[in-house]
Design a protein around this motif. Sequence first.
Motif, short mmCIF file in Angstrom:
data_model
loop_
_atom_site.label_atom_id
_atom_site.label_comp_id
_atom_site.label_asym_id
_atom_site.label_seq_id
_atom_site.Cartn_x
_atom_site.Cartn_y
_atom_site.Cartn_z
N PRO A 135 11.08 11.01 5.44
CA PRO A 135 10.32 11.16 4.20
C PRO A 135 11.11 11.95 3.16
CG PRO A 135 9.42 12.54 5.96
CD PRO A 135 10.40 11.62 6.59
N GLY A 136 11.02 11.49 1.92
CA GLY A 136 11.72 12.18 0.83
C GLY A 136 13.16 11.82 0.66
N GLU A 142 3.51 12.36 6.18
CA GLU A 142 3.96 11.63 7.37
C GLU A 142 2.93 11.75 8.48
OE1 GLU A 142 7.57 13.22 9.13
OE2 GLU A 142 7.29 15.10 8.04
N ASN A 147 5.65 7.25 6.88
CA ASN A 147 5.62 8.28 5.86
C ASN A 147 5.60 7.63 4.49
OD1 ASN A 147 8.61 8.12 4.89
ND2 ASN A 147 8.81 8.42 7.11
N TYR A 148 5.04 8.38 3.55
CA TYR A 148 4.97 7.96 2.15
C TYR A 148 5.47 9.11 1.29
CZ TYR A 148 3.03 7.34 -2.51
OH TYR A 148 2.89 7.26 -3.87
N SER A 149 6.35 8.80 0.34
CA SER A 149 6.91 9.81 -0.55
C SER A 149 6.68 9.39 -2.00
CB SER A 149 8.41 9.99 -0.30
OG SER A 149 8.66 10.33 1.04
N TYR A 150 6.35 10.38 -2.81
CA TYR A 150 6.22 10.17 -4.26
C TYR A 150 7.01 11.25 -4.98
CZ TYR A 150 4.39 10.63 -8.98
OH TYR A 150 4.30 10.74 -10.33
N GLN A 151 7.71 10.87 -6.04
CA GLN A 151 8.41 11.86 -6.86
C GLN A 151 8.49 11.37 -8.28
OE1 GLN A 151 11.60 11.82 -8.51
NE2 GLN A 151 11.90 9.63 -8.09
N ARG A 153 14.69 19.29 3.71
CA ARG A 153 14.50 18.81 2.35
C ARG A 153 14.18 20.03 1.50
NH1 ARG A 153 11.45 15.78 5.65
NH2 ARG A 153 9.41 16.27 4.74
N ARG A 159 14.40 13.63 -2.80
CA ARG A 159 13.40 14.03 -3.79
C ARG A 159 13.78 13.65 -5.21
NH1 ARG A 159 11.41 19.87 -1.23
NH2 ARG A 159 10.10 18.94 0.40
N GLU A 184 5.23 14.45 0.04
CA GLU A 184 5.60 13.63 1.20
C GLU A 184 4.52 13.78 2.25
OE1 GLU A 184 9.96 15.22 -0.04
OE2 GLU A 184 8.70 16.19 1.47
#
Length: 700
Positions: free
Chosen positions: A83-84, A566, A580-584, A147, A101, A564
Amino acid sequence: MKSVYALPFAVASLLLAVPVAHAADSAEEEDLTLVYGDKSTISIATGSKQKLRRAPAVATVITAEDIAAMGAVDLDDVLETVPGIHVSNAPNTYSSLYLIRGIYSGQNPQTLLLQNGVPMTTLFQGNKGNIWGGYPVENIARIEIIRGPGSALYGADAYSGVINIITKTAADQRGTRAGLRAGSFGTRSAWAQHGGTAGDIDVSAYLQVGSTDGHKRIIEADAQTARDLAAGTRASLAPGPVNVGYDAVDAQLALGYEKWRANVGYKLRDDLGTGAGISSALDPVGKEKSERFNTDLSWTDAHLANGWGGGVTASYFEYRQRIPVNLQLFPPGTVLPTGSFPQGMIGHPDTSERQLRLSAFATYSGFENHSLRFGVGHDDLNLYETRTFKNYIFNPAGVPVPTGRPVEDYSTIQPFMLPQRRKINYLYVQDEWQFARDWALTAGVRHDRYSDFGGTTNPRLALVWDAALDLTAKLLYGRAFRAPSFSEQYSINNPVQRGNADLNPETINTLEAAFSWQARRDLQLNLSIFRYNMDDIIRATPNPAPVLGSTFNNAGGQHGRGMELEAVWDASRTVRLSGNYSYQRSIDETTGTDAGYAPHHHLYTRADWRLTTGWLASTQLNWVADRKRAAGDTRPPIADYKTVDLSLRTSRGKGQWEFGATVRNLFNADAREPSPAPGLIPNDLPLAPRALYLQAAYSM
């Protein structure tokens, strides 16, 4: 924005809504450890082994067993699942970029890559080296990843994150194992590894040789295409395939005797293709070569005296890059205002460097509820050889002019850089304070003193709260820096980018909140939220007229935020679901627009089935979405893509064969990574199409 943050919680709610599986007993937990390895502890967060959920960092651990289960064949395959982290590519040799990130740059020096705790950073570009050519996974025992900032412990370049590759010792590889792999694009490799003892010495040895022709995805237009339109020429080799094949040798030896440990490694990449071209112009014949030799020796004693422990490490790293076949910056027939290049514009550097690093640490636990760590070190970094080969010279305005002669050595006439040397002294202190039963505060600070640009001080604070037996919360702050590379400081005779000896390091301040929740015995959820601010970013800025090209300067800043999520769910004794899902979102403060390149949304999911026949089947989905262009790049946003992989393997004991098969990009998606602004490669960098790999291994 609320809808973005609502998505992870909706995913979590769906998981919790699934009927409760039978509670796993201790036998089942042991069985899972055999399949996926022990991921409950980590050392990279503080320098000492501790529970992962209580570590004062947002961290991930990946084991050798987990790598095998996902069917990965290269380090890049593994890191894309974290993730990330998103693995992108540069046009030059298609070298991998580990974007953490949303922090992007063309050379990726903001991510610190370690091997057994020792930096793999090369001095010229400040990254792991453009002539990289992958990293095989067979001798990896585990990968520990932070991270976020790590300079309070690891110094330079532990900026957006730290990746530590821990190779196998005799304890990880008992006996002998040998294997073969073959697959698409002419890929083939063979490896052997052994772990055992020689008297009182633990010995682990590994050797792998291989090669690949690389995929041949087509670049429709390149930098020369636009130049042809302006000059009325037809020199461009586009449309044409990328050039990403190479030959590889990897060897490692690990020795252990009582409190002593030694590692020796060698990594050769030969006939490495130029990717989409050194100057974003296709070069189907250019080849590059790199050699790495590393060795480190350490001594550690956790019980030196009453309450005291300590250790020392000495490491040596030698890196050479050579160009056995001339690199075409621009193809034959190129015409510039200063003249024509019937054989192509050719130029390339050769460099050699050596790095000596000495460090020592001491720990003290004599104060109640405190664990102190002190460290000192000295680095001697020497780029001792720089050679320049080309068939052009620069006029006083910095414009390349053809010589009309074959490629010559211009190392003493117009070198691209003179040899450089940098020395660093540093010290740090860290305190882990258990100030209440369920509360711990980690505080640390490190000061680095550079011989060329002065000093930098970087602190960290981490508050960890065991809110319940099944819930841990963390609040983290850290400051980190990225040192200017030798290329950024000392490049000369470069018509595109000139060095600047007055550069200061880039800095970043990051604030994080993280939660680890054992929602049920069979369901683990982790959530992290972050904000960061970058200052003094090192960028190439245009020179004032009439000087051509650009010069590196500390120019502008960037800020970002994201999250993030997970989850790992053991749905039954034989099925594990994870993802996992990541947003930035990152903003360039100079332009006020999106920083570009990195995905705003990144989703990875995986399902594993353990069959009664001893086979393990795995499928994974990787979705990369919403990537913007950098400011001034008028091309449309980079297209999203989804790839699906399948793998099937056996897991057997000694004296038996193991077999595996992996299909990557099953549905042959047209996946592409962004080419840098201003779009010299308009349609971006195509990734590999569908690929099949088969392997067999035998353990003795």
